[in-house]
Scaffold this active site. Structure first.
Site, PDB file in Angstrom:
ATOM      1  N   VAL A  92       0.873  -1.173   0.000  1.00  0.00           N
ATOM      2  CA  VAL A  92       0.000   0.000   0.000  1.00  0.00           C
ATOM      3  C   VAL A  92       0.910   1.221   0.000  1.00  0.00           C
ATOM      4  O   VAL A  92       1.375   1.673   1.053  1.00  0.00           O
ATOM      5  CB  VAL A  92      -0.939   0.012   1.227  1.00  0.00           C
ATOM      6  N   GLY A  93       1.188   1.744  -1.181  1.00  0.00           N
ATOM      7  CA  GLY A  93       2.163   2.822  -1.285  1.00  0.00           C
ATOM      8  C   GLY A  93       3.527   2.325  -0.847  1.00  0.00           C
ATOM      9  O   GLY A  93       4.043   1.339  -1.375  1.00  0.00           O
ATOM     10  N   GLN A  94       4.096   2.986   0.157  1.00  0.00           N
ATOM     11  CA  GLN A  94       5.387   2.570   0.714  1.00  0.00           C
ATOM     12  C   GLN A  94       5.231   1.579   1.869  1.00  0.00           C
ATOM     13  O   GLN A  94       6.229   1.102   2.404  1.00  0.00           O
ATOM     14  CB  GLN A  94       6.149   3.809   1.208  1.00  0.00           C
ATOM     15  N   HIS A 109      -4.527  -3.927   6.974  1.00  0.00           N
ATOM     16  CA  HIS A 109      -5.014  -4.181   5.614  1.00  0.00           C
ATOM     17  C   HIS A 109      -5.473  -5.644   5.468  1.00  0.00           C
ATOM     18  O   HIS A 109      -4.946  -6.405   4.661  1.00  0.00           O
ATOM     19  CB  HIS A 109      -3.890  -3.886   4.604  1.00  0.00           C
ATOM     20  N   GLY A 153     -11.235  -3.212  -0.339  1.00  0.00           N
ATOM     21  CA  GLY A 153     -12.354  -2.756   0.480  1.00  0.00           C
ATOM     22  C   GLY A 153     -11.960  -2.323   1.871  1.00  0.00           C
ATOM     23  O   GLY A 153     -12.831  -2.001   2.686  1.00  0.00           O
ATOM     24  N   GLY A 188     -10.456   0.442   2.973  1.00  0.00           N
ATOM     25  CA  GLY A 188     -10.827   1.827   3.257  1.00  0.00           C
ATOM     26  C   GLY A 188     -12.310   1.971   3.522  1.00  0.00           C
ATOM     27  O   GLY A 188     -12.725   2.658   4.460  1.00  0.00           O
ATOM     28  N   ARG A 189     -13.127   1.313   2.714  1.00  0.00           N
ATOM     29  CA  ARG A 189     -14.577   1.414   2.901  1.00  0.00           C
ATOM     30  C   ARG A 189     -14.996   0.783   4.226  1.00  0.00           C
ATOM     31  O   ARG A 189     -15.823   1.331   4.954  1.00  0.00           O
ATOM     32  CB  ARG A 189     -15.290   0.730   1.740  1.00  0.00           C
TER      33      ARG A 189
END
Length: 411
Positions: A161-163, A208, A213, A215-216
């Site tokens: 997730v990104g870094q 995570h 999903g 974030g939701r």
């Protein structure tokens, strides 16, 4: 990389809570207690439906899915959206349905602990079972993988997730058990229930647990925590709107979330794996967003100002007929009206009063379950932005910003 559940520590601010944060918690509690107090329950229920739509719209917007509220509402009314809009509209409707389920649990006193793993799995399951097929697959390391509703990530290629590198899939059960246990303790007191919302929101996303999903689910979890803490204002405000818009500009949410990933910066930065200073900053920012949204909604849904906006709209539409203004104003104030009371409210004979009532219903200003049941207030889609400026678009609205937090870095 640490693979022990303590990797998410500190899970909360338990020692030496900054006075600025406790003051903000008190401000939130006081502001929320006044929200919607002058609204009739029937009018509040209609507005709560609008807030769910707003929450879904902004939650989707955070994910980069821009769906027009008008398309969502039209689909909910049974009109089939255009093929190119269908998937995102169904996504929004799924979000609304899950939030409605959470609100029903809260309203009846049956809301479980929001950070409990079983509840979080249920949120994900309900959300993805209602998702269109197009949005139930992700491409991961070149493979098209199905998102199984209510099931955490399976072992295989790990996610990034990104870094940030979340915990490995085979450790998720231990991490989520630890998460649930820690926040069960951290949310026991009245202050802890509110103070822990930002930290739980971040730490859930840090773990995570789902392939997609997260974030939701975290935003719906935060909504449930807000209702559980008794600061939901009868479901009349939405944290997703504030997260999407930020305090100064959009983009703050993701930047603040990334900043809260920061590892501990030396011996004076707490005793956990992650930075306590960063958690202080994220908590201050998130709580200020919450207060900002409560204050915004208080202004938007204040009965007096709402009546003024509704009256101004009806007078513009019917400049030579004040009868419909009087009828709608009465229903807004008192929540509902038996159809037989229209002649009394309007001071007209039955036939004339019936004509005014029929006009108000056909134009969408009043509604009822059946042609014979009492009428209640409605907010027609065509005039939504006039009645509620700034819900979805930018419009002038005089709302004082929340005061800054002294000593809390929110940047």
């Amino acid at each position: 990389m640490l693979e022990t559940p303590a990797r998410i520590e500190p899970c909360g601010i338990e020692e030496q809570i900054p006075e600025a944060l406790t003051d903000r918690v008190i401000e939130i509690r006081d502001a929320a207690s006044d929200l919607g107090h002058d609204l009739h329950p029937e009018s509040a229920a209609e507005l709560r439906s609008l807030v769910r739509l707003m929450n879904a719209y902004y939650s989707n917007l955070i994910e980069g899915h821009n769906t027009r509220p008008a398309d969502i509402e039209a689909a909910m009314a049974g009109r089939d959206p255009a093929p190119e809009k269908r998937a995102l509209v169904q996504e929004a409707i799924a979000h609304i349905a899950v939030q409605e389920w959470i609100d029903a649990l809260a309203d009846t006193g049956n809301l479980p602990e929001p950070c409990d793993l079983a509840f979080l799995l249920d949120i994900h399951r309900r959300f993805y079972e209602a998702m269109p097929e197009d949005l139930r697959f992700v491409t991961h390391h070149g493979q098209r993988i199905e998102i199984v509703p209510g099931v955490m990530r399976a072992p295989g290629p790990e996610v990034e997730v990104g870094q940030h590198l979340p915990p490995s899939a085979h450790r998720l059960s231990d991490f989520m058990a630890y998460f649930s246990k820690r926040y069960l303790g951290l949310t026991r007191g009245r202050t802890g229930q509110i103070l822990s919302i930002p930290a739980a929101h971040h730490r859930f996303n840090y773990i995570h647990p789902f392939l997609d999903g997260n974030g939701r689910v975290s935003r719906l979890m935060s909504h449930a925590m807000i209702r559980k803490a008794g600061i939901g204002g009868h479901g009349l405000w939405s944290v997703s709107r504030g997260l999407a818009r930020g305090l100064r500009e959009s983009g703050e949410y993701k930047a603040e979330m990334a900043r809260a990933d920061m590892p501990r910066q030396g011996d004076r930065d707490g005793r956990g794996n992650l930075s306590m200073t960063a958690l202080h900053g994220f908590t201050g920012w998130f709580l200020t967003v919450m207060l900002d949204q409560i204050r915004f909604t208080s202004t938007m849904f204040d009965l007096t100002t709402l009546q003024m906006r509704y009256t101004a709209l009806l007078r513009d539409l019917h400049p030579e007929d004040t009868r419909i203004v009087k009828l709608v104003d009465h229903v807004l104030r008192f929540g509902e009206m038996a159809r037989g009371d229209a002649p009394i409210v309007l001071g007209l004979k039955e036939r004339a009063a019936r004509e005014v009532l029929s006009k108000a219903v056909s134009d969408g200003f009043l509604k009822s379950s059946t042609p014979k049941t009492p009428v209640r207030i409605a907010f027609p889609l065509a005039y939504r932005e006039r009645l509620f400026p700034n819900l979805f678009t930018e419009a002038p609205l005089d709302i004082p910003p929340p005061p800054p937090l002294p000593g809390i870095p929110t940047r």
